[in-house]
Enzyme design. Sequence first.
Site, PDB file in Angstrom:
ATOM      1  N   LYS A 136      76.346  30.583  42.314  1.00  0.00           N
ATOM      2  CA  LYS A 136      77.102  29.408  42.324  1.00  0.00           C
ATOM      3  C   LYS A 136      76.116  28.156  42.626  1.00  0.00           C
ATOM      4  O   LYS A 136      75.396  28.227  42.116  1.00  0.00           O
ATOM      5  CB  LYS A 136      78.428  29.442  43.161  1.00  0.00           C
ATOM      6  CG  LYS A 136      79.177  30.574  43.042  1.00  0.00           C
ATOM      7  CD  LYS A 136      79.861  30.858  41.749  1.00  0.00           C
ATOM      8  CE  LYS A 136      80.242  32.125  41.188  1.00  0.00           C
ATOM      9  NZ  LYS A 136      80.771  33.195  41.951  1.00  0.00           N
ATOM     10  N   ARG A 193      63.204  48.255  47.860  1.00  0.00           N
ATOM     11  CA  ARG A 193      64.601  48.292  48.513  1.00  0.00           C
ATOM     12  C   ARG A 193      64.775  47.876  49.737  1.00  0.00           C
ATOM     13  O   ARG A 193      65.408  46.891  50.401  1.00  0.00           O
ATOM     14  CB  ARG A 193      65.313  49.496  48.293  1.00  0.00           C
ATOM     15  CG  ARG A 193      66.608  49.553  49.192  1.00  0.00           C
ATOM     16  CD  ARG A 193      67.472  50.730  48.501  1.00  0.00           C
ATOM     17  NE  ARG A 193      66.904  52.074  48.434  1.00  0.00           N
ATOM     18  CZ  ARG A 193      66.514  52.869  49.560  1.00  0.00           C
ATOM     19  NH1 ARG A 193      66.884  52.439  50.789  1.00  0.00           N
ATOM     20  NH2 ARG A 193      66.033  54.140  49.048  1.00  0.00           N
ATOM     21  N   ASP A 230      82.623  32.635  54.365  1.00  0.00           N
ATOM     22  CA  ASP A 230      82.164  32.517  52.867  1.00  0.00           C
ATOM     23  C   ASP A 230      82.028  30.920  52.694  1.00  0.00           C
ATOM     24  O   ASP A 230      83.115  30.414  52.589  1.00  0.00           O
ATOM     25  CB  ASP A 230      83.362  33.205  51.977  1.00  0.00           C
ATOM     26  CG  ASP A 230      82.624  33.221  50.556  1.00  0.00           C
ATOM     27  OD1 ASP A 230      81.993  32.294  50.255  1.00  0.00           O
ATOM     28  OD2 ASP A 230      83.271  34.154  49.958  1.00  0.00           O
ATOM     29  N   TYR A 259      88.956  34.405  47.287  1.00  0.00           N
ATOM     30  CA  TYR A 259      88.484  34.635  45.948  1.00  0.00           C
ATOM     31  C   TYR A 259      89.035  36.053  45.592  1.00  0.00           C
ATOM     32  O   TYR A 259      89.076  36.984  46.537  1.00  0.00           O
ATOM     33  CB  TYR A 259      86.785  34.649  46.001  1.00  0.00           C
ATOM     34  CG  TYR A 259      86.491  35.532  44.721  1.00  0.00           C
ATOM     35  CD1 TYR A 259      86.769  34.941  43.357  1.00  0.00           C
ATOM     36  CD2 TYR A 259      85.719  36.448  44.685  1.00  0.00           C
ATOM     37  CE1 TYR A 259      86.407  35.564  42.229  1.00  0.00           C
ATOM     38  CE2 TYR A 259      84.976  36.651  43.747  1.00  0.00           C
ATOM     39  CZ  TYR A 259      85.426  36.743  42.551  1.00  0.00           C
ATOM     40  OH  TYR A 259      84.852  37.183  41.460  1.00  0.00           O
TER      41      TYR A 259
END
Lengths: 378, 380
Positions: free
Chosen positions: B195, B46, B170, B98
């Site tokens: 994407k 992690r 973004d 979005y």
Amino acid sequence: MKFATELIHGGNPIDPEHGSLSHPIYLSSTFAQRSMDHFGRYDYARSGNPTREALEEAVAKLEGGSTGLAFASGMAAITSTFLIFAPGDHLVVCEDVYGGTFRVLSTLFKGWGLQVTFVDATDQGAIAAAIRPETRALYLETPSNPLIKIIDLAAAAALAREKGLLTIVDNTFMTPYLQRPLELGCDIVLHSGTKFLNGHSDVICGFAVTGDPALGQRLRFIQNAFGAVLGPQDCWLVLRGLKTLKVRMEESQASARRIVGWLQEQKSVAKVYYPGLPEHPGYAIHNAQASGPGAVLSFELTDYKTTKRLLEGVKLAAFAVSLGGVESILSYPAKMSHAAMPAAEREARGIKDTLVRLSVGLEDADDLIEDMDRILNR
Amino acid sequence: MNMATKAAHIGLQRETRTGAVTVPIYQTATFRHPGLGQSTGYDYSRSGNPTRQALEEGMAALDGGCRGFAYASGMAAITSLMFLFKQGDHLIVTEDLYGGSYRLFEKIFQQFGLSFSYVDTSDVGLVRQAIRPNTRALFVESLTNPLLKVADIEGLAALCKGHGLLCIVDNTFLTPYLLRPLDLGADITIYSASKYLAGHNDTVCGLVAVKDPELAEQVYFHQNGVGAVLGPQDSWLTIRGMKTLTIRLDRQQENASAIANWLTGHAGVGKVYYPGLADHPGHDLMRARGKGFGAMIAFEVTEPHLVNRLLMKTKLISFAESLGGVESLITFPQVQTHADIEPETLERLGINHLLLRLSVGIEDKDDLIADLAQAFEEGE
């Protein structure tokens, strides 16, 4: 269905299309739709993925819940769960909570106005005394990490219910094979699935399970909105790891019992913490709520020099963070799991610099004992 | 070094023991310590994993950041960044953003005492007007979803600097290949790497690049604390995808341009939103950048029944959410990606019952145009 059978067949309906016994790994991020009015069961893999769903259902069933959710890590599961609260809400948390949980509560969520009181949750009176009008939940770990304290879950959950609070339990150390908090009246069970559930020290993952449909819906909303989901390949590895949960736990637990017996006889060992010991203050409570003491134990050496020699000298147990794998792991809470906790807080909680934690794996117990004997006694 | 070279070399090993040129998949949760107080640099996956780190370094290199971060999803990246803020803080956000980001801000973070103003970020003046004493950051989509409004990142970053705001971009629709916001003064870039960056519709992941080392340290603290990290196999798949970023986008842009021009002349099509068209309001800005116009197209059909016909009848273009992959996808934003935004807002923005969004893949453009043409026709 008994537990061992549930593990093999519960999360793994045979694939209807090709008859595959193993669940396919769906790596698709998106799913084509057949109708613009009625979307299929899956649209985007963050919102739902068939491989992840198989795992989520399996873990939910094992814990006796109706909603299971898989996350990118135990901390992602814990953080996502804390997002059900709002600023001004107050939580009562067991004082020797995992260092990573302590860190998010005392930094991130503190900045957002979530209030926390840490209490010795082995004392029901201390829990009751910490409850305020704005308290929303109890957050508990039993056995605790690393001092293996035992909290009476049924009593805590009854108190919480009476006061209108949720009870959230991190069940990482026990797994549903040994302890099922939902059956004891708790509301949400959390896991670092990285540990015993997956069991092979090869996946970072977390789970949240609840039996309450409304709570399940809220957690599912957060899982999708926050998006800290577990990827499909990791989900498949955990499904695979789960199949051996019972046999792994049984073997590790049997070895842990033997190692505890041996440690108690060593002059260089000052104290052993393990809920399977009759002299453990939580022994009776643990026996009433769990079907075994598990495979994690802690012990204090008589001095720091011996502690250092043991940690650096062991060959079979890896000196590393984490626990619950097929490999035994010896760790040093002061600088590892609880490094995120300030030294004063740590000392106050009894996590000394001579304390080590052993997660017993699947090596032969004789070999593990021989390995430690070599360092402590020769 | 140019972008194509940087991309092809992500995760390239200089490892001598085996000579393997691609980074191994370190499917391990934990790492053995050499001694007390010593670490190999990796303790727990992690906190850090070599495969994930190769991806994170690749992201930083592509975007010109000092450090990169990989998350379980684009939304996990955005959520983790929101932990930089505190109760009472205010953020200015792109209005047609979005739907998942909108849902996160409105349904989760508002409850924690953050407040958000939604403005048209293609207009620097409107952003300036929205600044309040407690404003801490601007969260802007460099090319908006789905209406493809183009933000003047340089102007916005200068405005942010003047007011002490963090400028978070973004950049999912453009990628570092078409725009490098950190070079223009932005502080943080964020990607749904599911994407274009991963590019194969097979991985859900988020990436972040940060310009300033001190800010990067805070971002790391939250990445590790919250733990919404990307697993090693998905990290490896993302690296693999990113190696072909520039050649995929070159082809996708070429295809998109041809399709946008074809749509413009079609009788069943009304408005076409594509920055490559001369009448698009962001056309000049993107042309000046000289990297192309992206591969997303939004368009309105003239009749409501054409929406269903196109979604159902396209054979090569799949009716599915997401975008940016090698396969072309078509979606209906009003009920899919933007379902969480209030209906009045959607209507005002132009995200209406006639609007479709097309993510153009790398198939042959003639095949894609023929597929759309047959879908517009009546009958099966």
